[in-house]
Design a protein around this motif. Structure first.
Motif: not given
Length: 137
Positions: A87-103
């Motif tokens: 809800p606060a749109d907290e920023a999380q850095p993305l860089a080469e190799g980052a793996l993110a789960w978007l439930p």
């Protein structure tokens, strides 16, 4: 660019049921700059997954939205950016190799950094549209 279809035999008579390398994501990411968009997608018939290689130009953004049906895995191939979540749109850095789960049900946005951002997404295949009766509340 898409993968071979189930009707293509491809190299050495392979069929869609054969395990194989589908594309070189680094080569796609290093290709000459072009407007953002889908660079590659999985296109085999009968597949259970959808997958895409997506490029965002520097500063481009996928606006905040909520995917209510599907979990998505996102793997950064090149560049950098920011994943906005919650809800606060907290920023999380993305860089080469980052793996993110978007439930599913999670609010998310993606913003490319100065170098742009190229990433792979994988999720369960969406069912095709079906004609049916509408339920009344």
């Amino acid at each position: 660019m898409t993968s071979l279809s189930a009707t293509d035999s491809g190299p050495a008579g392979r069929t869609a049921a054969d395990a194989r390398v589908l594309c070189d994501t680094r080569a796609l990411a290093e290709s000459p700059p072009q407007p953002g968009g889908v660079l590659w997608k999985l296109a085999e018939s009968g597949r259970q997954l959808d997958a895409n290689v997506v490029r965002l130009a520097p500063g481009d953004r996928i606006t905040a939205h909520t995917e209510i049906q599907l979990d998505v895995m996102l793997l950064v191939v090149s560049g950098d950016g920011v994943l906005g979540a919650g809800p606060a749109d907290e920023a999380q850095p993305l860089a080469e190799g980052a793996l993110a789960w978007l439930p599913h049900g999670a609010r998310r946005s993606i913003t490319a950094g100065e170098a742009g951002l190229t990433y792979v997404t994988v999720h369960r295949r969406r069912p095709g549209m079906q004609i049916g009766t509408r339920r009344r509340p």
